[in-house]
Design a protein around this motif. Structure first.
Motif, short mmCIF file in Angstrom:
data_model
loop_
_atom_site.label_atom_id
_atom_site.label_comp_id
_atom_site.label_asym_id
_atom_site.label_seq_id
_atom_site.Cartn_x
_atom_site.Cartn_y
_atom_site.Cartn_z
N LEU A 9 0.83 -1.21 0.00
CA LEU A 9 0.00 0.00 0.00
C LEU A 9 0.87 1.26 0.00
CD1 LEU A 9 -2.80 -1.09 2.48
CD2 LEU A 9 -3.03 -0.75 0.00
N GLU A 10 1.93 1.24 0.79
CA GLU A 10 2.85 2.37 0.84
C GLU A 10 3.49 2.61 -0.54
OE1 GLU A 10 7.15 3.52 2.90
OE2 GLU A 10 6.27 1.56 3.29
N LEU A 11 3.93 1.53 -1.17
CA LEU A 11 4.57 1.67 -2.48
C LEU A 11 3.58 2.17 -3.53
CD1 LEU A 11 6.72 -1.59 -2.38
CD2 LEU A 11 7.57 0.78 -2.26
N SER A 12 2.38 1.66 -3.49
CA SER A 12 1.35 2.12 -4.42
C SER A 12 1.05 3.60 -4.19
CB SER A 12 0.08 1.29 -4.25
OG SER A 12 -0.94 1.78 -5.10
N TYR A 13 0.92 3.99 -2.95
CA TYR A 13 0.67 5.39 -2.61
C TYR A 13 1.78 6.29 -3.13
CZ TYR A 13 -0.05 9.59 0.17
OH TYR A 13 -0.24 10.89 0.57
N ASN A 14 3.01 5.77 -3.12
CA ASN A 14 4.17 6.53 -3.59
C ASN A 14 4.35 6.49 -5.11
OD1 ASN A 14 5.03 7.64 -1.13
ND2 ASN A 14 6.01 5.71 -0.56
N GLY A 15 3.38 5.89 -5.81
CA GLY A 15 3.38 5.97 -7.27
C GLY A 15 4.04 4.84 -8.02
N TYR A 16 4.39 3.76 -7.33
CA TYR A 16 4.99 2.62 -8.02
C TYR A 16 3.90 1.77 -8.66
CZ TYR A 16 9.31 3.77 -5.62
OH TYR A 16 10.42 4.43 -5.18
N TYR A 17 4.25 1.17 -9.78
CA TYR A 17 3.35 0.27 -10.49
C TYR A 17 3.48 -1.15 -9.94
CZ TYR A 17 3.00 3.99 -13.98
OH TYR A 17 2.78 5.18 -14.62
N CYS A 18 2.53 -1.99 -10.31
CA CYS A 18 2.47 -3.38 -9.84
C CYS A 18 3.78 -4.13 -10.09
CB CYS A 18 1.30 -4.10 -10.49
SG CYS A 18 1.27 -3.97 -12.30
N SER A 19 4.32 -4.02 -11.29
CA SER A 19 5.56 -4.72 -11.62
C SER A 19 6.71 -4.24 -10.74
CB SER A 19 5.90 -4.54 -13.11
OG SER A 19 5.86 -3.17 -13.46
N GLN A 20 6.75 -2.94 -10.47
CA GLN A 20 7.78 -2.39 -9.61
C GLN A 20 7.60 -2.83 -8.16
OE1 GLN A 20 6.82 1.66 -10.89
NE2 GLN A 20 8.99 1.91 -11.44
N ILE A 21 6.35 -2.88 -7.72
CA ILE A 21 6.07 -3.28 -6.34
C ILE A 21 6.56 -4.70 -6.08
CG2 ILE A 21 4.18 -3.85 -4.74
CD1 ILE A 21 2.71 -1.35 -5.92
N LEU A 22 6.31 -5.61 -7.02
CA LEU A 22 6.78 -6.99 -6.84
C LEU A 22 8.29 -7.03 -6.65
CD1 LEU A 22 4.60 -8.91 -9.44
CD2 LEU A 22 4.46 -9.06 -6.95
N LEU A 23 9.04 -6.32 -7.50
CA LEU A 23 10.50 -6.34 -7.40
C LEU A 23 10.98 -5.63 -6.14
CD1 LEU A 23 12.91 -7.42 -9.18
CD2 LEU A 23 10.64 -7.71 -10.11
#
Length: 148
Positions: A9-23
């Motif tokens: 949730l934090e990463l998504s809030y900070n503008g990262y995409y799904c593919s980036q969040i996984l890595l």
């Protein structure tokens, strides 16, 4: 809510995409940082940018598997399990996510985009759990990088 979901949730809030969040989750587990890799992973998001391609969660997940078992330098070898891990990931994603939404393309999954954050967030979490399962079954410690 568990720590992984909070981080997602934090990463998504900070503008990262799904593919980036996984890595980023994998790099976090390894105690590493690699902004160049994270930046490159953004190219997989939104079905390769136009929503017409394969879901970035699936392509990002494939990259995560390769992060642990692929070849990254002259003195490394690709783990022969990688092709099986990729096959198992694809079959699971196609059956589970594709079956749920009618395909594995980004546009098919997100539909009219009214629930895109919730839908993609749930799929990312579900896929990350599957990746943990696949890697553990193949003998990988998620807190370590490439096996020797």
């Amino acid at each position: 809510m568990d720590q992984t979901l909070m981080r997602m949730l934090e990463l998504s809030y900070n503008g990262y995409y799904c593919s980036q969040i996984l890595l980023l989750l994998a790099l976090d587990a390894q105690g590493k940082s690699n902004p160049d890799l994270v930046r490159a992973m953004g190219g997989l998001a939104n079905g390769l940018g136009a929503e017409t391609g394969t879901c970035g969660i699936l392509t990002g997940a494939a990259c995560l598997l390769s992060l642990y078992s692929g070849k990254g330098s002259d003195d490394e070898r690709e783990d022969e399990q990688l092709k099986y891990l990729l096959r198992d990931l694809y079959e699971w994603f196609d059956l589970t996510i594709g079956g749920r939404y009618g395909g594995i393309g980004c546009a098919t999954i997100v539909g009219d985009r009214t629930e895109v954050r919730q839908r993609c967030g749930a799929i990312t979490a579900e896929t990350y759990a599957k990746l943990q399962e696949l890697l553990a079954a193949a003998g990988y410690d998620l807190t370590e990088g490439k096996n020797s």
